[in-house]
Motif scaffolding. Sequence first.
Motif, PDB file in Angstrom:
ATOM      1  N   UNK A 435       0.824  -1.215   0.000  1.00 42.42           N
ATOM      2  CA  UNK A 435       0.000   0.000   0.000  1.00 42.42           C
ATOM      3  C   UNK A 435       0.857   1.264   0.000  1.00 42.42           C
ATOM      4  N   UNK A 436       2.115   1.108   0.385  1.00 44.86           N
ATOM      5  CA  UNK A 436       2.969   2.301   0.482  1.00 44.86           C
ATOM      6  C   UNK A 436       3.830   2.524  -0.762  1.00 44.86           C
ATOM      7  N   UNK A 437       3.581   1.727  -1.801  1.00 43.95           N
ATOM      8  CA  UNK A 437       4.352   1.926  -3.042  1.00 43.95           C
ATOM      9  C   UNK A 437       3.401   2.278  -4.165  1.00 43.95           C
ATOM     10  N   UNK A 438       3.305   3.566  -4.482  1.00 49.32           N
ATOM     11  CA  UNK A 438       2.341   3.991  -5.504  1.00 49.32           C
ATOM     12  C   UNK A 438       2.626   3.372  -6.881  1.00 49.32           C
ATOM     13  N   UNK A 439       1.591   3.331  -7.662  1.00 52.15           N
ATOM     14  CA  UNK A 439       1.644   2.782  -9.025  1.00 52.15           C
ATOM     15  C   UNK A 439       2.280   3.843  -9.933  1.00 52.15           C
ATOM     16  N   UNK A 440       3.485   3.545 -10.452  1.00 53.27           N
ATOM     17  CA  UNK A 440       4.308   4.553 -11.126  1.00 53.27           C
ATOM     18  C   UNK A 440       3.610   5.267 -12.286  1.00 53.27           C
ATOM     19  N   UNK A 441       3.015   4.491 -13.156  1.00 52.43           N
ATOM     20  CA  UNK A 441       2.401   5.116 -14.328  1.00 52.43           C
ATOM     21  C   UNK A 441       1.267   6.064 -13.928  1.00 52.43           C
TER      22      UNK A 441
END
Length: 465
Positions: A435-441
């Motif tokens: 949950x703490x790693x946003x979706x890059x694109x």
Amino acid sequence: MKFKENRIHYFSFDQENIIIDINSGLVHSVSTLVYEFVDQWRQSGCELAAVPSLLYWQKNSGESADPSELQEIASEINEMIRDGSLMSEAPELEGFRMPEDHVVKALCLHVAHDCNLRCRYCFAGTGAFGGDRSLMSYEVGKAALDFLFDASGKRQHIEVDYFGGEPLMNFDVVKKLVLYGRDESKRRGKVLKQTLTTNGVLLAGEILDFLNREDVALVLSLDGRKEVHDRMRPSANDKGSYDVIMPHLHAAAASRQWDNYYVRGTFTRYNKDFFEDIRHMLDAGFDLVSEEPVVAPPEEPYAFKEEDLPELYEQYEKLARFYIERQKAGKPFLFFHFNLDLDRGPCLPKRLSGCGAGREYLAVAPEGTLYPCHQFVGNPDFAVGHVRSGITKPEIGKIFGEAHVLEKEKCRNCWARFYCSGGCHANAWNFNKDLKKPYDLGCELEKKRLECAMWIQVKQQDLQD
Ligand code: SF4
Ligand code: SF4
């Protein structure tokens, strides 16, 4: 915790030089010379609080700007720093914790895990959510509304979205729930906003009359041009649905004087020129629109790749210009992602945590299990309780509450942190299982949309002056 770096963000677009003061949220439109000055200053890596000396600027820029003009620029920037409209201090966030005493404000009721379309990108597994097709009973729906009334505490304004699959496949239950929600909210002194999200196939006749009469807001699914819509949104017999739904959507919006509705589409790698799809919606008369980039596993042929970004950026830029053109022509429209609260309206916890999934916003599966949001429905690891027993796993809500921008490494130094609020939990989970790693694109597109929205704000100000 303080944000030590990255206090401003600046970009240039269509003859506008824009500087955002990240911490105050102020948007400045500046001359090219000021813009270049700031650019030089930032690239020089000087201390944030110190405006570089005039000499430094002259030595490095290699330009022969008029020294008195440069002097003026330097004092202008200094003045802005002094009055807190540039390089302003970050709010003191040491030891920040999301408030524990939140209430539930909104529920998404999955009244039908069934659908009469077979949309290729459907996160719900073409309406069945990876399980058996099922419909919510009135008893479960009523218990869900009672849960919302109770769990919203003293809050007066609350919301429910009738969702699916396709909620109109369970219209009898929706109808009873809308009436119950209306009566019970009055009895309890609450204001309940009721919304229904539909593909439009069944949206006609008595159903539409009822939804209009009861003032139920509509979210209408339309991807845009016929060939685009039909390719991704076929019916069960693999025929495109555009010809069936378009007259329904049009009649529905017209029957409510083009108010209290939203047309929402999805664009994919098949229609990277999605500006044309938005224009198609507008040409059809809709003026409250949104078009979302598909979020799909990378192996899907319609999923976006990083190399698509420049093309997508161009489309947002085209849309921003069109937005202003239409305003000038007296035919404004509203595009959801350009409708930013740049005045920093929401309170700090809201700005840091965004959608409120798992805490203020929950989704309910047809049999009554509660999940942090519609995208988590059916995932047993995220079941937080049941409408009859309430929240039995508050620790899951706590995990969502803690996944705010200050806790996400990537967000902490991102210029968009106070606007985007850390992105979508579901996307972070689906792509990174964290949950703490946003979706890059998603981040890149969000930042582009924000720049366009800020440019629009500057242009609107010019129109008013
Ligand atoms: S989710 Fe992405 S765009 Fe949003 S604040 Fe975090 S890093 Fe920035
Ligand atoms: S987690 Fe994502 S999909 Fe779920 S409510 Fe929040 S923004 Fe929407």
